[in-house]
Enzyme design. Structure first.
Site, PDB file in Angstrom:
ATOM      1  N   HIS A 267      32.750  -1.973 -15.420  1.00  0.00           N
ATOM      2  CA  HIS A 267      32.037  -3.238 -15.126  1.00  0.00           C
ATOM      3  C   HIS A 267      33.050  -4.370 -14.774  1.00  0.00           C
ATOM      4  CE1 HIS A 267      28.942  -6.056 -16.346  1.00  0.00           C
ATOM      5  NE2 HIS A 267      29.976  -6.846 -16.629  1.00  0.00           N
ATOM      6  N   GLU A 268      34.044  -4.463 -15.781  1.00  0.00           N
ATOM      7  CA  GLU A 268      34.860  -5.729 -15.367  1.00  0.00           C
ATOM      8  C   GLU A 268      35.650  -5.364 -14.090  1.00  0.00           C
ATOM      9  OE1 GLU A 268      34.151  -8.371 -17.141  1.00  0.00           O
ATOM     10  OE2 GLU A 268      33.237  -7.512 -18.627  1.00  0.00           O
ATOM     11  N   HIS A 271      33.868  -6.814 -11.388  1.00  0.00           N
ATOM     12  CA  HIS A 271      34.070  -8.016 -11.363  1.00  0.00           C
ATOM     13  C   HIS A 271      35.420  -8.291 -10.311  1.00  0.00           C
ATOM     14  CE1 HIS A 271      30.642  -9.916 -13.270  1.00  0.00           C
ATOM     15  NE2 HIS A 271      30.947  -9.320 -14.614  1.00  0.00           N
ATOM     16  N   GLU A 297      27.687 -11.032 -11.206  1.00  0.00           N
ATOM     17  CA  GLU A 297      27.270  -9.751 -12.138  1.00  0.00           C
ATOM     18  C   GLU A 297      26.640  -8.403 -11.258  1.00  0.00           C
ATOM     19  OE1 GLU A 297      27.996 -10.314 -14.905  1.00  0.00           O
ATOM     20  OE2 GLU A 297      27.468  -8.364 -15.656  1.00  0.00           O
TER      21      GLU A 297
HETATM   22 ZN    ZN Z   1      29.760  -9.041 -16.261  1.00  0.00          ZN
END
Ligand code: ZN
Length: 503
Positions: A267-268, A271, A297
């Site tokens: 997830h990160e 980003h 996101e």
């Molecule tokens: Zn996030």
């Protein structure tokens, strides 16, 4: 002065403001990663000083004069050019920021710091009421800021617009209304399904060191550049960009919960891939950013869910993953693992939620935040309201405050403006992925070899490369040919979970 000289000076001021803000963000990263607790008092003051200086640069009279002198020139340029976009986007920021008195900006930075530490104490005491006084101050200040910005329909509108330009409370709610019935129905159908998902192996002991190694391996697989980034362990994961050459990913590790660290990294890392793909030539300007929290996101959710929770990903990644946990996974097939990481069940914690229940976590948070602004719920009542609503939506009661109302860091910074971005991101992620697959049919074959470079390249060219030039809506149109549309997302979740649960 000539246009060139004005533009040069304009860039200089933006660069100073950006340097100050990124420096504050380095201090913030350090606060989360390694600062000894007693440093809190002074750290707050240091961050506030830098943020205030940055705010001063971004609101100075000279910048206003330069915007006035450059705007006629910008209007003669192509809408999407660097210069026209930069002047247009800076104008929007300048107008919003100059409306906020310096004293209010300072107060906001300082209350955020206080609320962060009262949140940490609330978690330690497992008692939400510890953070209530600071949270009340934060909400009151948000009300003041919203009133300064002004609104036509709802007080949340200007606050939402800050995070998601172009969105309002009513457009967010319309989106929620479009996806909610499908999700509620899916949860009901899954709970009635006789198809069992085996999960006994999920609670075995997965040592932190190996989990971090697996996270690093996953980051490498999706193309995250470790030469220009690093990974650290924190309470609540986030990703920071200090420059296009320096991206900081964070994750969390719990030995009895192997997926937290892994999907946290994906997830990160998603980003981080976005930040690494932003146009470096626009760094130290407001364009070297995402246009909104929701669009940012969309990239994290794409890598975490559409890639990281796909059957194809595990078909190639599982042998490497299992090599790190030979004892824990010796009796687990790849199909069993794939189904386990996609198990649908109500869970108290948002970040651990599956793709089906996740948006319900978001909607309930948004609704109770809005109720506070509508005067229907008081901050001191949030715990009770949260627990009741949670029971109603997910059918379980949060076991305590740490796994309930006090679980998220968001309310230490924003109240009523940060959750909807997740649902916008989920919806946008599928729309981007769909478009990429149609534009490049070879991606499917690449995925089956564990190669995600083609997908990354598509997002680089069609999402990342624009930085913050366009509003979220404009970006959706430019990169996918249409506005944000929940249909591909609905088809995706229904298709995926109908298959897993044989519905
Ligand atoms: Zn996030």
């Amino acid at each position: 002065m000539s246009i060139q000289a004005d533009y040069k000076r304009f860039l200089e001021i933006l660069a100073q403001a950006d340097d100050l803000q990124r420096s504050a963000s380095i201090l913030s990263w350090e606060k989360h990663v390694s600062m000894p607790r007693p440093g809190a008092r002074w750290r707050g003051a240091q961050m506030t000083t830098l943020s205030t200086l940055s705010h001063e640069r971004m609101t100075c009279v000279e910048l206003g004069r330069l915007l006035d002198s450059l705007s006629p020139w910008a209007e003669t340029l192509e809408y999407g050019s660097d210069e026209a976009s930069l002047i247009r986007v800076t104008r929007r920021l300048y107008e919003r920021k100059t409306k906020i008195p310096l004293k209010v900006a300072e107060e906001l930075a300082s209350i955020r710091n206080d609320t962060y530490f009262s949140w940490i104490r609330a978690r330690e005491a497992n008692d939400f009421s510890v953070m209530v006084p600071d949270l009340k101050r934060l909400v009151d200040l948000h009300v003041r800021v919203a009133e300064i910005w002004g609104y036509k329909e709802h007080i949340l509108d200007p606050l939402i617009d800050e995070m998601e330009p172009g969105f309002t409370a009513s457009s967010v709610e319309k989106l929620f209304d479009q996806v909610r019935p499908t999700l509620v129905n899916l949860v009901r159908m899954v709970s009635g399904s006789t198809s069992q998902v085996r999960t006994d192996f999920m609670s075995r002991d997965y040592p932190a060191q190996q989990q971090l190694a697996a996270g690093a391996e996953a980051l490498k697989t999706i193309g995250f550049d470790m030469e220009r980034g690093r990974v650290d362990v924190v309470v609540h994961p986030f990703c920071s960009m200090f420059s296009p050459e320096d991206i900081r990913v964070t994750t969390r590790v719990r030995p009895d919960e192997p997926t937290g660290c892994l999907f946290g990294c994906l997830h990160e890392g998603g980003h981080g891939l976005y930040d690494l793909g932003l146009p470096a030539r626009l760094f130290r300007t407001p364009l070297c950013e995402s246009p909104s929290a929701g669009i940012h996101e969309s990239q994290s959710r794409m890598w975490e869910n559409l890639v990281g929770r796909s059957r194809g990903f595990w078909e190639t990644f599982y042998p490497r993953y299992r090599a790190l946990f030979p004892a824990q996974l010796s009796d687990v097939t790849v199909e069993e693992w794939y189904r386990a990481v996609n198990r649908v069940r109500p869970t108290p914690t948002r970040v651990e939620a599956d793709e089906v229940t996740y948006n319900l976590h978001i909607m309930l948070r948004y609704e109770i935040e809005k109720a506070v602004y509508d005067g229907k719920v008081k901050v001191e009542e949030l715990r009770d309201v949260y627990n009741d609503r949670f029971m109603e939506y997910l059918g379980i009661a949060p076991p305590d405050d740490v796994r309930g109302v006090a679980q998220d860091i968001h309310w230490t910074e924003f109240f009523g403006t940060s959750y909807q971005g997740y649902t916008i991101g989920n919806i946008a992620s599928v729309q981007f992925m769909d478009t990429a697959m149609k534009a490049n049919p070879a991606l499917r074959a690449e995925f089956s070899r564990g190669d995600y470079s083609g997908l990354l390249e598509w997002t680089r060219q069609n999402v990342h490369a624009y930085g913050a030039k366009f509003s979220p809506d404009e970006l959706m149109v430019v990169s996918t040919g249409r506005q944000l549309d929940p249909k591909p997302y609905i088809d995706y979740v229904v298709g995926k979970y109908t298959d897993i649960y044989e519905l």
